[in-house]
Write an enzyme that holds these catalytic residues in place. Sequence first.
Site, PDB file in Angstrom:
ATOM      1  N   SER A 187       0.795  -1.233   0.000  1.00  0.00           N
ATOM      2  CA  SER A 187       0.000   0.000   0.000  1.00  0.00           C
ATOM      3  C   SER A 187       0.825   1.279   0.000  1.00  0.00           C
ATOM      4  O   SER A 187       0.250   2.372  -0.009  1.00  0.00           O
ATOM      5  CB  SER A 187      -0.960   0.013   1.187  1.00  0.00           C
ATOM      6  N   LYS A 199      -0.247   3.652  -2.631  1.00  0.00           N
ATOM      7  CA  LYS A 199      -1.296   4.674  -2.501  1.00  0.00           C
ATOM      8  C   LYS A 199      -0.726   6.079  -2.378  1.00  0.00           C
ATOM      9  O   LYS A 199      -1.450   7.059  -2.569  1.00  0.00           O
ATOM     10  CB  LYS A 199      -2.200   4.347  -1.329  1.00  0.00           C
ATOM     11  N   SER A 225      -6.071   3.202   4.376  1.00  0.00           N
ATOM     12  CA  SER A 225      -5.442   2.427   3.305  1.00  0.00           C
ATOM     13  C   SER A 225      -6.467   1.561   2.587  1.00  0.00           C
ATOM     14  O   SER A 225      -6.219   0.397   2.255  1.00  0.00           O
ATOM     15  CB  SER A 225      -4.299   1.559   3.852  1.00  0.00           C
TER      16      SER A 225
END
Length: 464
Positions: free
Chosen positions: A60, A63, A120
């Site tokens: 993640s 992101k 997230s």
Amino acid sequence: MKVRRVWPARVGLGIVVLALSAIMAPVVSMAAPYAAMVVDARSGKVLHSRNADTRLHPASLTKMMTLYIAFEAVENGEISLDTKVKISRNAAAEPPSKLGLQSGQKIALRYLIRAAAIKSANDAATAIGEAIEGSEAAFARRMNRTAKALGMSNTTFKNAHGLTASGHLSTARDMTTMGRHMLYDYPDYYNLFSRRSTHAGIKAVNNTNRRLLDAYRGADGIKTGYTSAAGFNLVASAERGSKRVIATVFGGRSTATRNAKVAELLDLGFARSASHVALRKPAMPAYTGSSKGAGKTIRVATAVKKSLRPRLRPGSGEAPAAPAAVAQVTVDNQGTIVAAAEVIEHDIQSALLAAAGEDGLVLASVTPVPQAPPEPKVVTRVSTSGGRHWGINVGRYGSRYAAEKMLLKTALAEMSTLDGSLRKVVKNSRGFEANFMGMTKETADLACRRLQARQITCYTLGPS
């Protein structure tokens, strides 16, 4: 006298130990590879690195790029924080971690950004990419273009969320670069990463990085990541006094061990960095815009060289001004003009509609222009901020930490009027100003009245 034979028991115990070793061995061998990088955020100087250029699964941490492009799109008028995004079946079907979005649901972009940054959330990240570029594949292409522009030479993105995909890889060095650009390119949004919790439109969400934020003095971001293939990843930033350090870890064994390692690396960074360093911000990449409208006809206001209407009869009075006109232009995926034709625009409203994107934002305007001089009319993007140029100040403090603490306390105390505003600490010669920005005049006035009623210092900030 009988002698007891104990060797069979010892042999049995040895067999058990060997069996346990055989069982445990795959766990160690399957652990994700470790990599780390520490830099002085002010100058970009590398203070420590290990396997920093090894291509690994970013999870993640991906992101950060999704959010970076979202901030870029908002700042350049491609989309507004208040734009209602319709959730696709693809976004709603993303596996956890997720916000719980439903197919067909509409939700403001600002809440998707919060969910992706704080929780997230994979469904929110996919929805952001589809809202900006039309599809997840097109958004991944933009992510890779942006990564190249930022100097992330060993990174390839396949999706907006970071779940494991073939070829979706990055490095500790590239993700450290990403974190530094996030800090300096869009500072007005950076405070988002230090929020312990926030409301994401349909529910409150907690920060996946709150343990480090609470445990490490000066920490204010940035992004965690975990998959079984990646291990426990983190890009962290902390500020102490005049120093700011960014540390990145790939392949942590658990949240606790990863956070401990990041704290160790941040300590190392503060110890090795100089007290006084000239700030050298990274170069912000040139804005190239969205490819979602490539191949479409767009219209921009310009002047016509001659009127295509019949001339008036002699003696009928002064000739009227030339009608409004537009240049009809077609561009390819790189923004290159491939066709153009001058046309008379009889319907101003149709011109505005033709200049609007799929999200309904007007990208160009058409106004009547005189026949002479035949100079082009400058076209600018129409503001989509809804008049949110006001803010409030809730005090001046001796440290950034104290100002941020007051902003968080105030935001929690007055959520109804401050929801959607941006917390911003402004350093000047007198201290650290604690401001909430991105508000309308009416909301700012109301928020100040309510805060003053609670004996909290407050005054409004007008457009600068």
